[in-house]
Design a protein around this motif. Sequence first.
Motif, PDB file in Angstrom:
ATOM      1  N   UNK A  80      12.920  28.931  46.210  1.00 29.56           N
ATOM      2  CA  UNK A  80      12.211  28.027  47.115  1.00 29.56           C
ATOM      3  C   UNK A  80      11.033  27.315  46.470  1.00 29.56           C
ATOM      4  N   UNK A  81      10.644  27.701  45.251  1.00 26.61           N
ATOM      5  CA  UNK A  81       9.543  27.035  44.554  1.00 26.61           C
ATOM      6  C   UNK A  81       9.990  25.720  43.919  1.00 26.61           C
ATOM      7  N   UNK A  82      11.289  25.544  43.688  1.00 30.94           N
ATOM      8  CA  UNK A  82      11.781  24.302  43.094  1.00 30.94           C
ATOM      9  C   UNK A  82      11.512  23.162  44.063  1.00 30.94           C
ATOM     10  N   UNK A  83      10.975  22.070  43.535  1.00 27.57           N
ATOM     11  CA  UNK A  83      10.686  20.926  44.389  1.00 27.57           C
ATOM     12  C   UNK A  83       9.664  20.009  43.761  1.00 27.57           C
ATOM     13  N   UNK A  84       9.095  19.148  44.583  1.00 29.19           N
ATOM     14  CA  UNK A  84       8.120  18.151  44.155  1.00 29.19           C
ATOM     15  C   UNK A  84       6.711  18.612  44.521  1.00 29.19           C
ATOM     16  N   UNK A  85       5.848  18.651  43.525  1.00 27.60           N
ATOM     17  CA  UNK A  85       4.442  18.989  43.725  1.00 27.60           C
ATOM     18  C   UNK A  85       3.620  17.749  43.389  1.00 27.60           C
ATOM     19  N   UNK A  86       2.630  17.449  44.219  1.00 28.34           N
ATOM     20  CA  UNK A  86       1.810  16.264  43.991  1.00 28.34           C
ATOM     21  C   UNK A  86       0.349  16.676  43.921  1.00 28.34           C
ATOM     22  N   UNK A  87      -0.297  16.275  42.822  1.00 31.38           N
ATOM     23  CA  UNK A  87      -1.737  16.478  42.657  1.00 31.38           C
ATOM     24  C   UNK A  87      -2.437  15.222  43.166  1.00 31.38           C
ATOM     25  N   UNK A  88      -3.355  15.418  44.105  1.00 30.99           N
ATOM     26  CA  UNK A  88      -4.070  14.285  44.696  1.00 30.99           C
ATOM     27  C   UNK A  88      -5.579  14.437  44.533  1.00 30.99           C
ATOM     28  N   UNK A 102      15.990  27.401  36.386  1.00 27.92           N
ATOM     29  CA  UNK A 102      17.291  27.712  35.816  1.00 27.92           C
ATOM     30  C   UNK A 102      17.569  29.200  35.925  1.00 27.92           C
ATOM     31  N   UNK A 103      18.805  29.515  36.286  1.00 24.22           N
ATOM     32  CA  UNK A 103      19.233  30.901  36.269  1.00 24.22           C
ATOM     33  C   UNK A 103      20.580  30.982  35.556  1.00 24.22           C
ATOM     34  N   UNK A 104      20.707  31.955  34.672  1.00 27.93           N
ATOM     35  CA  UNK A 104      21.962  32.193  33.960  1.00 27.93           C
ATOM     36  C   UNK A 104      22.355  33.639  34.222  1.00 27.93           C
ATOM     37  N   UNK A 105      23.578  33.833  34.700  1.00 32.58           N
ATOM     38  CA  UNK A 105      24.038  35.186  35.028  1.00 32.58           C
ATOM     39  C   UNK A 105      25.402  35.430  34.409  1.00 32.58           C
ATOM     40  N   UNK A 106      25.759  36.697  34.329  1.00 30.28           N
ATOM     41  CA  UNK A 106      27.068  37.096  33.817  1.00 30.28           C
ATOM     42  C   UNK A 106      27.612  38.216  34.686  1.00 30.28           C
ATOM     43  N   UNK A 107      28.912  38.145  34.952  1.00 30.04           N
ATOM     44  CA  UNK A 107      29.557  39.227  35.691  1.00 30.04           C
ATOM     45  C   UNK A 107      29.811  40.416  34.782  1.00 30.04           C
ATOM     46  N   UNK A 108      29.851  40.166  33.476  1.00 34.62           N
ATOM     47  CA  UNK A 108      30.081  41.242  32.501  1.00 34.62           C
ATOM     48  C   UNK A 108      28.770  41.949  32.195  1.00 34.62           C
ATOM     49  N   UNK A 109      28.863  43.248  31.943  1.00 34.31           N
ATOM     50  CA  UNK A 109      27.686  43.974  31.480  1.00 34.31           C
ATOM     51  C   UNK A 109      27.780  44.097  29.969  1.00 34.31           C
ATOM     52  N   UNK A 110      26.696  44.417  29.339  1.00 37.74           N
ATOM     53  CA  UNK A 110      26.674  44.543  27.883  1.00 37.74           C
ATOM     54  C   UNK A 110      27.654  45.621  27.422  1.00 37.74           C
ATOM     55  N   UNK A 124      23.006  27.971  37.021  1.00 39.19           N
ATOM     56  CA  UNK A 124      22.635  27.174  38.193  1.00 39.19           C
ATOM     57  C   UNK A 124      21.233  26.625  37.956  1.00 39.19           C
ATOM     58  N   UNK A 125      21.089  25.335  38.185  1.00 40.98           N
ATOM     59  CA  UNK A 125      19.795  24.670  38.070  1.00 40.98           C
ATOM     60  C   UNK A 125      19.344  24.277  39.470  1.00 40.98           C
ATOM     61  N   UNK A 126      18.247  24.865  39.915  1.00 43.52           N
ATOM     62  CA  UNK A 126      17.665  24.535  41.219  1.00 43.52           C
ATOM     63  C   UNK A 126      16.645  23.432  40.981  1.00 43.52           C
ATOM     64  N   UNK A 127      16.829  22.295  41.654  1.00 40.49           N
ATOM     65  CA  UNK A 127      15.981  21.135  41.410  1.00 40.49           C
ATOM     66  C   UNK A 127      15.320  20.670  42.695  1.00 40.49           C
ATOM     67  N   UNK A 132      22.529  22.848  41.703  1.00 37.29           N
ATOM     68  CA  UNK A 132      23.783  22.358  41.149  1.00 37.29           C
ATOM     69  C   UNK A 132      24.203  23.204  39.976  1.00 37.29           C
ATOM     70  N   UNK A 133      25.468  23.074  39.618  1.00 38.24           N
ATOM     71  CA  UNK A 133      25.906  23.775  38.422  1.00 38.24           C
ATOM     72  C   UNK A 133      25.311  23.066  37.216  1.00 38.24           C
ATOM     73  N   UNK A 134      25.379  23.672  36.072  1.00 40.39           N
ATOM     74  CA  UNK A 134      24.752  23.100  34.890  1.00 40.39           C
ATOM     75  C   UNK A 134      25.685  22.154  34.150  1.00 40.39           C
TER      76      UNK A 134
END
Length: 158
Positions: A80-88, A102-110, A124-127, A132-134
């Motif tokens: 929820x922090x992704x977004x437009x911030x304006x300094x006035x 940006x978040x990168x995940x894997x279903x596989x474990x090491x 996934x890139x939250x803008x 959206x997907x990357x």
Amino acid sequence: VRCVKDAVFVYSRLGGDALLPCSNLVSPDCSLIFWTFYKGGQVRYTEEVRGGQVREDSDKSSRMSITSNCSLSLRDLRVDDAGSYVCLMHGKTITDVYLSLLTITSLSTINDLKPGGTLALSCILFTYYDAGSCRSYSSVFNLSWVAGDGTKLPKDSR
């Protein structure tokens, strides 16, 4: 049409930190600074900082602070922090900052990894606009997978 304000694009990762700059200040007096937040698709702005002080009623207040140069520091970043911030200052926009996460995940474990095996990563890139997907879907964003040495990987590489 001519745009005279500065637009800054800041990228970080979920759980990380971000420093949102308030550039080209005429006065270093942070008591004159306000920061607002707008999430694309929602029809409301929220005032996060008033008179150089983080608003206590902000849902981000425990993770937010103002630096000595009036920049906004955010910790433990959430979707929820992704977004437009304006300094006035004095009601006029000084800097527009667009925070993307940006978040990168894997279903596989090491433990599942074996030589010649497959590792599928999801990105996934939250803008400001949406999540959206990357893939390259915008002239603003250009994301690609790279090896440890920085060389770009082909789409179906091992």
